[in-house]
Design a protein around this motif. Structure first.
Motif, mmCIF file in Angstrom:
data_model
loop_
_atom_site.group_PDB
_atom_site.id
_atom_site.type_symbol
_atom_site.label_atom_id
_atom_site.label_comp_id
_atom_site.label_asym_id
_atom_site.label_seq_id
_atom_site.Cartn_x
_atom_site.Cartn_y
_atom_site.Cartn_z
ATOM 1 N N THR A 45 23.288 13.648 123.199
ATOM 2 C CA THR A 45 24.641 13.946 123.669
ATOM 3 C C THR A 45 25.518 14.486 122.542
ATOM 4 N N HIS A 46 25.120 14.257 121.284
ATOM 5 C CA HIS A 46 25.878 14.792 120.154
ATOM 6 C C HIS A 46 25.661 16.305 120.009
ATOM 7 N N PHE A 47 24.617 16.813 120.648
ATOM 8 C CA PHE A 47 24.288 18.236 120.541
ATOM 9 C C PHE A 47 24.384 18.968 121.871
ATOM 10 N N GLN A 48 23.882 18.332 122.918
ATOM 11 C CA GLN A 48 23.753 19.013 124.204
ATOM 12 C C GLN A 48 25.109 19.378 124.792
ATOM 13 N N ARG A 49 25.237 20.631 125.175
ATOM 14 C CA ARG A 49 26.482 21.105 125.760
ATOM 15 C C ARG A 49 26.665 20.529 127.159
ATOM 16 N N LEU A 108 16.985 19.342 117.550
ATOM 17 C CA LEU A 108 18.148 19.326 116.668
ATOM 18 C C LEU A 108 18.377 17.947 116.049
ATOM 19 N N ILE A 109 17.991 16.900 116.756
ATOM 20 C CA ILE A 109 18.066 15.553 116.171
ATOM 21 C C ILE A 109 17.181 15.489 114.932
ATOM 22 N N MET A 110 15.957 16.001 115.063
ATOM 23 C CA MET A 110 15.038 16.007 113.929
ATOM 24 C C MET A 110 15.565 16.893 112.808
ATOM 25 N N ALA A 111 16.106 18.052 113.168
ATOM 26 C CA ALA A 111 16.623 18.983 112.162
ATOM 27 C C ALA A 111 17.742 18.341 111.356
ATOM 28 N N GLN A 112 18.633 17.678 112.044
ATOM 29 C CA GLN A 112 19.751 17.034 111.354
ATOM 30 C C GLN A 112 19.270 15.927 110.426
#
Length: 254
Positions: free
Chosen positions: A27-31, A124-128
């Motif tokens: 939810t921190h990334f998903q639009r 994106l969770i992994m990337a961050q």
């Protein structure tokens, strides 16, 4: 999670994987109210149910990729970096996945604003996490590489790393068109992906890694796609077995 996958991940990563609430974290990334395209939801990338919209895909990606990029993933990724001829202030890595290429770009250009965009919030969770482990400030954005909704003429450098073979050819061409729009005049686009001519003869490899679009991608022509959009100074260099790095520029006047 089955025993094989758990063993593949390793004890340390498995503990981290099980320690977070993935559905909460995305939810921190998903639009909000974002609609995923059918080409993305209708296939199981690498045989994983729901493909990249599955936390299993995110946690195993950095384990599977080295097997597909023999002899050495980091060397192949470095070949992309070697083609950069400018000193960019703004960089975007479209289809950044778990951020392996994005992180290298930030390390190479620490003063630049570096952005990674991907369609999977799980990736994106992994990337961050990887960027935070290295104390790197990178902007991560959830969205479509073919329709970023970002400003025209806003980036000096755009990279596409192992992205185009993951999409249908008409989407690949839209991504190239979007890259042209996003680039500033004289900006550079660099693409690292499979060599299409060589990939045509490797159907067994495509089946082994369960690539849903690679056979279609192999029928295309990246250089022609770039010419059709208006890119200039197109060069393509082979990288080891089946890979290729293609570099091109947006003209100063268009």
């Amino acid at each position: 999670m089955n025993y094989f996958v758990a063993t593949l991940i390793g004890e340390k990563n498995l503990k981290w994987y099980e320690s977070i609430d993935w559905e909460q974290e995305i939810t921190h990334f998903q639009r909000p109210l974002f609609t995923y395209p059918s080409y993305y939801t209708s296939v199981n990338y690498h045989g994983i149910p729901q493909g990249y919209l599955n936390s299993i895909a995110a946690i195993t990606y950095d384990i599977i990729t080295p097997l597909a990029t023999l002899p050495y993933e980091q060397w192949i990724r470095q070949c992309l970096l070697n083609e950069i001829t400018i000193k960019p202030k703004k960089v975007i890595d479209l289809g950044c996945g778990t951020g392996s290429n994005t992180i290298k770009l930030k390390q190479m250009f620490p003063e630049a604003l570096v952005t990674g965009l991907d369609l999977s919030p799980y990736m994106l969770i992994m990337a961050q996490k990887k960027a935070e482990d290295k104390n790197l400030q990178i902007q991560w954005i959830h969205g479509l590489a073919e329709a970023t909704e970002m400003l025209t003429n806003s980036y000096d450098l755009i990279t596409l790393s192992l992205l185009l073979h993951e999409t249908p050819n008409f989407i690949s061409q839209l991504i190239i068109k979007e890259s042209f729009r996003l680039l500033k005049p004289q900006g550079q686009l660099i693409i690292l992906d499979a060599n299409q001519k060589r990939l045509k003869h490797l159907q067994l490899l495509i089946k082994l890694f369960r690539e849903p679009y690679s056979a279609i991608y192999a029928q295309g022509n990246i250089k022609q796609w770039l010419k059709n959009v208006g890119f200039l100074k197109i060069t393509a260099k082979p990288v080891w077995g089946i890979y290729q790095v293609t570099s091109t520029y947006k003209p100063e006047i268009f």
